[in-house]
Motif scaffolding. Structure first.
Motif, PDB file in Angstrom:
ATOM      1  N   THR A  13     -53.396 129.584 -73.199  1.00 58.72           N
ATOM      2  CA  THR A  13     -54.220 129.313 -72.033  1.00 58.72           C
ATOM      3  C   THR A  13     -53.443 128.508 -70.989  1.00 58.72           C
ATOM      4  O   THR A  13     -53.531 128.775 -69.791  1.00 58.72           O
ATOM      5  N   VAL A  14     -52.655 127.555 -71.473  1.00 60.35           N
ATOM      6  CA  VAL A  14     -51.822 126.754 -70.561  1.00 60.35           C
ATOM      7  C   VAL A  14     -50.792 127.649 -69.864  1.00 60.35           C
ATOM      8  O   VAL A  14     -50.570 127.550 -68.659  1.00 60.35           O
ATOM      9  N   ILE A  15     -50.172 128.525 -70.635  1.00 63.56           N
ATOM     10  CA  ILE A  15     -49.191 129.442 -70.035  1.00 63.56           C
ATOM     11  C   ILE A  15     -49.861 130.254 -68.924  1.00 63.56           C
ATOM     12  O   ILE A  15     -49.353 130.329 -67.801  1.00 63.56           O
ATOM     13  N   GLY A  34     -50.316 138.000 -84.637  1.00 60.84           N
ATOM     14  CA  GLY A  34     -51.011 137.173 -83.648  1.00 60.84           C
ATOM     15  C   GLY A  34     -50.553 137.426 -82.220  1.00 60.84           C
ATOM     16  O   GLY A  34     -50.889 136.656 -81.310  1.00 60.84           O
ATOM     17  N   LYS A  35     -49.827 138.514 -81.998  1.00 64.75           N
ATOM     18  CA  LYS A  35     -49.335 138.832 -80.656  1.00 64.75           C
ATOM     19  C   LYS A  35     -50.489 139.033 -79.668  1.00 64.75           C
ATOM     20  O   LYS A  35     -50.450 138.531 -78.549  1.00 64.75           O
ATOM     21  N   SER A  36     -51.508 139.771 -80.121  1.00 66.02           N
ATOM     22  CA  SER A  36     -52.650 140.018 -79.226  1.00 66.02           C
ATOM     23  C   SER A  36     -53.472 138.749 -79.014  1.00 66.02           C
ATOM     24  O   SER A  36     -54.014 138.533 -77.927  1.00 66.02           O
ATOM     25  N   VAL A  37     -53.558 137.934 -80.048  1.00 70.88           N
ATOM     26  CA  VAL A  37     -54.267 136.653 -79.902  1.00 70.88           C
ATOM     27  C   VAL A  37     -53.621 135.832 -78.784  1.00 70.88           C
ATOM     28  O   VAL A  37     -54.301 135.302 -77.894  1.00 70.88           O
ATOM     29  N   LEU A  38     -52.292 135.757 -78.804  1.00 68.13           N
ATOM     30  CA  LEU A  38     -51.585 134.985 -77.779  1.00 68.13           C
ATOM     31  C   LEU A  38     -51.706 135.666 -76.417  1.00 68.13           C
ATOM     32  O   LEU A  38     -51.949 134.996 -75.404  1.00 68.13           O
ATOM     33  N   ALA A  39     -51.569 136.989 -76.388  1.00 64.77           N
ATOM     34  CA  ALA A  39     -51.653 137.712 -75.110  1.00 64.77           C
ATOM     35  C   ALA A  39     -53.022 137.498 -74.460  1.00 64.77           C
ATOM     36  O   ALA A  39     -53.124 137.252 -73.259  1.00 64.77           O
ATOM     37  N   ARG A  40     -54.081 137.582 -75.275  1.00 60.08           N
ATOM     38  CA  ARG A  40     -55.427 137.396 -74.713  1.00 60.08           C
ATOM     39  C   ARG A  40     -55.624 135.973 -74.205  1.00 60.08           C
ATOM     40  O   ARG A  40     -56.279 135.750 -73.196  1.00 60.08           O
ATOM     41  N   ALA A  41     -55.055 135.012 -74.914  1.00 56.71           N
ATOM     42  CA  ALA A  41     -55.191 133.619 -74.466  1.00 56.71           C
ATOM     43  C   ALA A  41     -54.480 133.422 -73.127  1.00 56.71           C
ATOM     44  O   ALA A  41     -54.991 132.733 -72.236  1.00 56.71           O
ATOM     45  N   ILE A  42     -53.318 134.038 -72.988  1.00 59.03           N
ATOM     46  CA  ILE A  42     -52.596 133.941 -71.712  1.00 59.03           C
ATOM     47  C   ILE A  42     -53.423 134.589 -70.601  1.00 59.03           C
ATOM     48  O   ILE A  42     -53.568 134.031 -69.509  1.00 59.03           O
ATOM     49  N   ALA A  43     -53.993 135.761 -70.900  1.00 58.43           N
ATOM     50  CA  ALA A  43     -54.817 136.455 -69.900  1.00 58.43           C
ATOM     51  C   ALA A  43     -56.017 135.601 -69.505  1.00 58.43           C
ATOM     52  O   ALA A  43     -56.340 135.457 -68.321  1.00 58.43           O
ATOM     53  N   ARG A  44     -56.667 135.003 -70.479  1.00 55.09           N
ATOM     54  CA  ARG A  44     -57.811 134.123 -70.185  1.00 55.09           C
ATOM     55  C   ARG A  44     -57.392 132.949 -69.307  1.00 55.09           C
ATOM     56  O   ARG A  44     -58.075 132.609 -68.352  1.00 55.09           O
TER      57      ARG A  44
END
Ligand code: ATP
Ligand code: MG
Length: 155
Positions: A13-15, A34-44
């Motif tokens: 989210t910070v990124i 966890g690639k999609s987990v991180l990608a979605r957090a970045i998108a959010r």
């Protein structure tokens, strides 16, 4: 560093909130890493609202965000040949406002941009709720906000 899912999401989210586009982030790791987990957090973090479908079947999702950035999330797992990248609009990536997140970047062969971050996720052992997170800078990408992640020790 080793992160729990909630810490990985917090960092993502910070990124998304603070990274200066254009930026290309390669997300490496096995199925379920966890690639999609991180990608979605970045998108959010970048301000993407609503559903965040998995790009596994479409290979590329473009999330327009009002304001500063645009998030492009790709999953190249089903790419059979790096030459198929051109059909996905690969050569047009890297626009001024883009945050580009690519799962299975190794499928792109030698076609990754010179300047990028590479983030590799892996469980320390099968079934673990933790992820070893290895971050590598390639070339001269923009600053990666929030890295190294500081995790408060809890319980
Ligand atoms: N510390 C952690 N960080 C991220 N995900 C975790 C963690 N611990 C457990 N998980 C779980 O692991 C799974 C990761 O799934 P995800 O879809 O993000 O994997 P992926 O790397 O995108 O796989 P694929 O290659 O199939 O696209 C989720 O179910 C998530 O809840
Ligand atoms: Mg995925």
């Amino acid at each position: 560093m080793i992160l729990r899912e909630e810490d990985l999401v917090r960092w993502g989210t910070v990124i998304g909130r603070a990274v200066e586009p254009p930026v290309f982030i390669a997300l490496e790791g096995e199925l379920g890493a966890g690639k999609s987990v991180l990608a979605r957090a970045i998108a959010r973090g970048a301000g993407v609202e609503g559903a965040l479908p998995s790009p596994t079947f479409n290979l590329v999702f473009r999330y327009p965000v009002r304001g500063r950035v645009e998030v492009v999330h790709m999953d190249l797992y089903r790419l059979r040949d790096p030459e198929e990248l051109w059909e996905l609009g690969w050569e047009d990536l890297g626009g001024k406002s883009e945050i580009i997140l690519v799962e299975w970047p190794e499928r792109a062969g030698g076609h990754l941009p010179e300047d990028r971050w590479s983030i590799r996720l892996s469980p320390p052992e099968p079934g673990s709720e933790l992820r070893v997170v290895e971050v590598a800078r390639v070339g001269n990408p923009p600053h990666l906000p929030g890295f190294p992640v500081t995790v408060e020790s809890s319980g």
